[in-house]
Write a protein that holds these residues in place. Structure first.
Motif, PDB file in Angstrom:
ATOM      1  N   LEU A 146       0.824  -1.212   0.000  1.00 28.12           N
ATOM      2  CA  LEU A 146       0.000   0.000   0.000  1.00 28.12           C
ATOM      3  C   LEU A 146       0.858   1.262   0.000  1.00 28.12           C
ATOM      4  N   ARG A 147       1.952   1.256   0.761  1.00 29.05           N
ATOM      5  CA  ARG A 147       2.866   2.415   0.782  1.00 29.05           C
ATOM      6  C   ARG A 147       3.441   2.669  -0.603  1.00 29.05           C
ATOM      7  N   SER A 148       3.856   1.593  -1.246  1.00 28.14           N
ATOM      8  CA  SER A 148       4.422   1.708  -2.583  1.00 28.14           C
ATOM      9  C   SER A 148       3.396   2.242  -3.575  1.00 28.14           C
ATOM     10  N   ALA A 149       2.166   1.737  -3.491  1.00 29.32           N
ATOM     11  CA  ALA A 149       1.114   2.207  -4.388  1.00 29.32           C
ATOM     12  C   ALA A 149       0.797   3.680  -4.145  1.00 29.32           C
ATOM     13  N   LEU A 150       0.769   4.089  -2.884  1.00 26.43           N
ATOM     14  CA  LEU A 150       0.502   5.491  -2.553  1.00 26.43           C
ATOM     15  C   LEU A 150       1.602   6.400  -3.102  1.00 26.43           C
ATOM     16  N   LEU A 151       2.841   6.041  -2.868  1.00 23.89           N
ATOM     17  CA  LEU A 151       3.949   6.864  -3.359  1.00 23.89           C
ATOM     18  C   LEU A 151       3.976   6.912  -4.878  1.00 23.89           C
TER      19      LEU A 151
END
Length: 60
Positions: A38-43
């Motif tokens: 999720l962090r990767s997708a957000l960034l």
């Protein structure tokens, strides 16, 4: 009093405790992996938004 042929409960308790620990470890790993995904997708989404805005979104 127990007969000599009946097993002691300790191995069952130890195995149950080990299984519980393994389940907890697997759940921790699952949550960690999902958090990273999720962090990767957000960034990635933020970077695409900034590029699409021509950098103006970042105050440039």
């Amino acid at each position: 009093m127990r007969s000599a042929a009946s097993p002691r409960p300790w191995p069952d308790i130890a195995q149950a405790a080990l299984r519980a620990r393994l389940v907890a470890d697997l759940e921790t790993a699952r949550v960690s992996n999902e958090t990273e995904r999720l962090r990767s997708a957000l960034l990635s989404g933020l970077a695409r938004s900034a590029l699409a805005a021509g950098g103006h979104w970042l105050g440039r």
